[in-house]
Write an enzyme that holds these catalytic residues in place. Structure first.
Site, PDB file in Angstrom:
ATOM      1  N   THR A 256       1.006  -1.206   0.013  1.00 13.56           N
ATOM      2  CA  THR A 256       0.153  -0.015   0.075  1.00 13.56           C
ATOM      3  C   THR A 256       0.914   1.271  -0.103  1.00 13.56           C
ATOM      4  O   THR A 256       0.373   2.299   0.152  1.00 13.56           O
ATOM      5  CB  THR A 256      -1.050  -0.046   1.111  1.00 13.56           C
TER       6      THR A 256
ATOM      7  N   ARG B  92       3.777   2.568  -2.571  1.00 11.46           N
ATOM      8  CA  ARG B  92       3.825   3.085  -4.053  1.00 11.46           C
ATOM      9  C   ARG B  92       4.218   1.893  -4.934  1.00 11.46           C
ATOM     10  O   ARG B  92       5.112   0.966  -4.618  1.00 11.46           O
ATOM     11  CB  ARG B  92       4.755   4.184  -4.100  1.00 11.46           C
TER      12      ARG B  92
ATOM     13  N   GLU C 235      -0.055   4.355 -12.592  1.00 13.63           N
ATOM     14  CA  GLU C 235      -1.492   4.554 -12.163  1.00 13.63           C
ATOM     15  C   GLU C 235      -2.045   5.544 -13.077  1.00 13.63           C
ATOM     16  O   GLU C 235      -1.259   6.595 -13.580  1.00 13.63           O
ATOM     17  CB  GLU C 235      -1.569   5.072 -10.929  1.00 13.63           C
TER      18      GLU C 235
ATOM     19  N   HIS D  42      -6.055   2.382  -5.270  1.00 12.36           N
ATOM     20  CA  HIS D  42      -5.360   3.264  -4.402  1.00 12.36           C
ATOM     21  C   HIS D  42      -6.325   4.025  -3.525  1.00 12.36           C
ATOM     22  O   HIS D  42      -6.535   5.160  -3.690  1.00 12.36           O
ATOM     23  CB  HIS D  42      -4.573   4.496  -5.557  1.00 12.36           C
TER      24      HIS D  42
HETATM   25  P1  NAP Z   1       7.296   7.635   6.657  1.00 11.41           P
HETATM   26  O1  NAP Z   1       6.610   7.939   8.297  1.00 11.41           O
HETATM   27  O2  NAP Z   1       8.169   8.791   6.078  1.00 11.41           O
HETATM   28  O3  NAP Z   1       7.641   6.328   6.759  1.00 11.41           O
HETATM   29  C1  NAP Z   1       8.289   5.846   5.544  1.00 11.41           C
HETATM   30  C2  NAP Z   1       9.643   4.897   6.329  1.00 11.41           C
HETATM   31  O4  NAP Z   1      10.075   3.966   5.381  1.00 11.41           O
HETATM   32  C3  NAP Z   1      10.461   5.666   7.299  1.00 11.41           C
HETATM   33  O5  NAP Z   1      10.703   5.128   8.406  1.00 11.41           O
HETATM   34  C4  NAP Z   1      11.775   5.493   6.428  1.00 11.41           C
HETATM   35  O6  NAP Z   1      13.019   5.194   7.223  1.00 11.41           O
HETATM   36  C5  NAP Z   1      11.650   3.967   5.628  1.00 11.41           C
HETATM   37  N1  NAP Z   1      12.334   3.883   4.587  1.00 11.41           N
HETATM   38  C6  NAP Z   1      12.819   4.768   3.592  1.00 11.41           C
HETATM   39  N2  NAP Z   1      13.652   4.156   2.752  1.00 11.41           N
HETATM   40  C7  NAP Z   1      13.810   2.754   3.254  1.00 11.41           C
HETATM   41  C8  NAP Z   1      14.197   1.814   2.573  1.00 11.41           C
HETATM   42  N3  NAP Z   1      15.198   1.878   1.770  1.00 11.41           N
HETATM   43  N4  NAP Z   1      14.403   0.614   3.385  1.00 11.41           N
HETATM   44  C9  NAP Z   1      13.247   0.409   4.389  1.00 11.41           C
HETATM   45  N5  NAP Z   1      12.734   1.448   5.093  1.00 11.41           N
HETATM   46  C10 NAP Z   1      13.042   2.531   4.292  1.00 11.41           C
HETATM   47  O7  NAP Z   1       5.967   7.701   5.716  1.00 11.41           O
HETATM   48  P2  NAP Z   1       4.494   7.251   6.063  1.00 11.41           P
HETATM   49  O8  NAP Z   1       3.577   8.314   6.542  1.00 11.41           O
HETATM   50  O9  NAP Z   1       4.298   5.819   6.930  1.00 11.41           O
HETATM   51  O10 NAP Z   1       3.914   6.830   4.551  1.00 11.41           O
HETATM   52  C11 NAP Z   1       4.908   5.814   3.848  1.00 11.41           C
HETATM   53  C12 NAP Z   1       4.260   5.616   2.542  1.00 11.41           C
HETATM   54  O11 NAP Z   1       3.043   5.181   2.082  1.00 11.41           O
HETATM   55  C13 NAP Z   1       4.171   7.105   1.687  1.00 11.41           C
HETATM   56  O12 NAP Z   1       5.752   7.530   1.223  1.00 11.41           O
HETATM   57  C14 NAP Z   1       3.353   6.863   0.700  1.00 11.41           C
HETATM   58  O13 NAP Z   1       3.935   6.666  -0.546  1.00 11.41           O
HETATM   59  C15 NAP Z   1       2.471   5.654   0.927  1.00 11.41           C
HETATM   60  N6  NAP Z   1       1.012   5.828   1.263  1.00 11.41           N
HETATM   61  C16 NAP Z   1       0.257   5.222   0.422  1.00 11.41           C
HETATM   62  C17 NAP Z   1      -1.074   5.625   0.620  1.00 11.41           C
HETATM   63  C18 NAP Z   1      -2.220   4.978  -0.227  1.00 11.41           C
HETATM   64  O14 NAP Z   1      -3.404   5.421  -0.344  1.00 11.41           O
HETATM   65  N7  NAP Z   1      -1.975   3.614  -0.422  1.00 11.41           N
HETATM   66  C19 NAP Z   1      -1.671   6.267   1.620  1.00 11.41           C
HETATM   67  C20 NAP Z   1      -0.657   7.226   2.707  1.00 11.41           C
HETATM   68  C21 NAP Z   1       0.672   6.822   2.234  1.00 11.41           C
HETATM   69  P3  NAP Z   1      13.579   6.070   8.158  1.00 11.41           P
HETATM   70  O15 NAP Z   1      12.824   6.008   9.342  1.00 11.41           O
HETATM   71  O16 NAP Z   1      15.242   5.820   8.249  1.00 11.41           O
HETATM   72  O17 NAP Z   1      13.596   7.354   7.564  1.00 11.41           O
END
Ligand code: NAP
Length: 321
Positions: A238, A240, A269, A287
């Protein structure tokens, strides 16, 4: 600025009333509409002070140029900012904001729903029923994975990954996480155990992706990673679409190398490859991770508040660059 001295905000597509009302109180608003094509967005952008946009609209040099010198903020209606050229905005000194937190729970709950659907193959089972292919109860048919006691691997333990981990904690046997840095809070409160990606893939029954799209995470799940997974395991995404090599996923599903997948996001998409639609044991959603009334209202309000903060000369609550 508008004729009466108000800032002009471009809503590239649409904004729900919770955010629109806030924007309209302080700005003249131009709204592209859901069907706004690129040409229309570029045309409407001329001379705007703020751009409020969403993940479907690329914010790049072309759009920034179209807006011109008066542009002061790009407010994204999403937490992911992979549609925005952050470097281009940084170079021009234009702050970019996102909408974290308000969508965290909604997206984690949707991930849980996809996890359960993929584990039990509910999409294929329901399709059989709807098509009249169900011929009666069969002790050997539609067998799936039981989540209680399963090993979960959460890849990307940020806001959504952590909330998902909290939701599955009562079910999980082991809870593994893959992260760039240790998360001591989740280790102590959830008993989460850090693992390298390869190890997590090899041990998990459920792999759920929550890292953002970036050059580093592009196709982080490809053929070798799918081969590393167990044949009874499922993949849930969920975050990207770019994180998963779709062709490799289709091949793994067709070959039975993994037991199923639950996807909410895709590489291009709204195009979803025919081969993925036809692949066995997949649940595919359009999505809708953040699509609850509460979450989307919160996102609209947050996007507007971020834009307005910059226009007032304040630090926006959710600045990305
Ligand atoms: P977040 O709080 O920034 O969490 C993302 C996490 O991913 C961070 O802890 C980051 O690590 C980690 N990360 C980055 N690169 C990585 C890698 N190479 N290997 C392992 N971990 C890695 O963001 P969030 O609010 O949880 O959202 C996450 C993602 O969900 C968004 O970027 C968006 O694309 C997606 N999303 C999708 C929907 C949907 O409708 N399906 C809705 C909302 C969000 P660090 O802690 O080290 O920085």
């Amino acid at each position: 600025m508008s004729a009466d001295g108000k800032p002009v905000a471009l809503v590239a597509r649409v904004l729900l009333p919770a955010g629109m009302e806030l924007l309209q109180a302080e700005c003249e608003v131009r709204e592209g509409g859901l069907d706004a094509d690129r040409e229309r967005v570029l045309e409407l952008a001329a001379g705007v002070t703020a751009i409020v946009t969403d993940p479907t609209v690329p914010v790049d040099d072309e759009l920034l140029d179209a807006a011109g010198e008066g542009l002061r903020v790009v407010a994204n209606f999403a937490v992911g900012t992979d549609n925005v050229d952050l470097e281009a905005c940084r170079k021009r000194g234009i702050p970019v904001t996102n909408t974290p937190d308000v969508l965290t729970n909604a997206t984690a709950e949707l991930t849980l729903a996809l996890t359960a659907a993929a584990a039990r193959g509910t999409t294929g089972a329901e399709a059989d029923l709807r098509a009249g292919r169900w011929t009666g109860w069969d002790p050997g048919a539609y067998l799936g994975l039981e989540l209680s006691g399963a090993t979960f691997a959460v890849v990307g333990l940020g806001r959504i990954g952590t909330r998902y981990a909290e939701l599955v904690r009562p079910l999980a046997g082991e809870l593994l996480y893959v992260a760039r840095s240790p998360k001591p809070g989740a280790e102590s409160s959830l008993g989460a155990v850090r693992a390298e990606l390869d190890e997590a893939l090899a041990r998990a029954d459920v792999v759920s992706l929550h890292a953002p799209a970036s050059p580093e995470t592009r196709h982080m799940i490809g053929r070798p990673q799918l081969e590393a997974m167990q044949s009874h395991a499922i993949l849930v995404n969920t975050s990207r679409g770019a994180l998963v090599d779709t062709e490799a996923l289709v091949a793994a599903l067709e070959a039975g190398e993994i037991a199923g997948a639950g996807l909410d996001v895709y590489e291009s998409e709204p195009d979803v490859p025919e081969a993925l639609v036809a692949a066995p044991r997949v649940t595919l959603l359009p999505h809708i991770g953040s699509a609850t009334y509460r979450s989307r209202d919160g996102m609209a309000r947050t996007a507007a508040q971020n834009a307005l903060a910059v226009l007032r000369g304040d630090e926006p609550p959710n600045r990305v660059v």
